[in-house]
Scaffold this active site. Sequence first.
Site, PDB file in Angstrom:
ATOM      1  CG  HIS A 101      -1.983  -0.880   1.140  1.00 14.33           C
ATOM      2  ND1 HIS A 101      -3.085  -0.791   2.278  1.00 14.33           N
ATOM      3  CD2 HIS A 101      -2.383  -2.054   0.484  1.00 14.33           C
ATOM      4  CE1 HIS A 101      -4.014  -1.961   1.842  1.00 14.33           C
ATOM      5  NE2 HIS A 101      -3.353  -2.534   0.805  1.00 14.33           N
ATOM      6  CB  CYS A 107      -2.312   1.892   6.139  1.00 12.96           C
ATOM      7  SG  CYS A 107      -1.772   0.785   4.481  1.00 12.96           S
ATOM      8  CD  GLU A 148      -2.164   4.056   2.743  1.00 15.75           C
ATOM      9  OE1 GLU A 148      -3.484   4.464   3.183  1.00 15.75           O
ATOM     10  OE2 GLU A 148      -1.707   3.376   1.953  1.00 15.75           O
ATOM     11  CB  CYS A 155      -6.970  -0.239   5.034  1.00 12.16           C
ATOM     12  SG  CYS A 155      -5.085  -0.658   5.003  1.00 12.16           S
TER      13      CYS A 155
END
Length: 156
Positions: free
Chosen positions: A57, A90, A59, A87
């Site tokens: 991801h 993260c 992040e 999410c």
Amino acid sequence: MDFSARHGLFMQQALEQAQKAFEEDEVPIGAIVVDGQGTVIARDYNKVEQRNSQAAHAEMLVLAQAGEARGDWRLEDCWLYVTLEPCHMCFNALLLSRMKGIVFGATSPLFGYHLDNGRLVSLYNDKPLPLEIVAGIHEAESVALLQCFFKKKRNK
């Protein structure tokens, strides 16, 4: 440093990263990390498909880059700018990184951290979150890019 006046400028840079993800057929989410002096120390975009890993991801990628840049995983004076609400995975990594704040564009109706508020790390359940959260900066642009991506996917 007061970042409130500069949130839009930093989010624009996160949107530029999201556009790169879009061009590489990744879900268009971009992120940057800004240190306490207002310097961008990390920038990246989703690479989940490219790396075949949920951990790719945007992040998570910028957290790793920022830690390398600082020589420390503690990012206490740093802000994350990301085009989609983080999410749960993260968000907890951001909490553990001791970020000062998170600014995001679009709310995530499927996987956003706000959906898991009852399950946040118990350390924070009875206290205010130890970081600032600003939502909706460049929200329309973030949503439009995501909608365009998924419309394109459905039409294939």
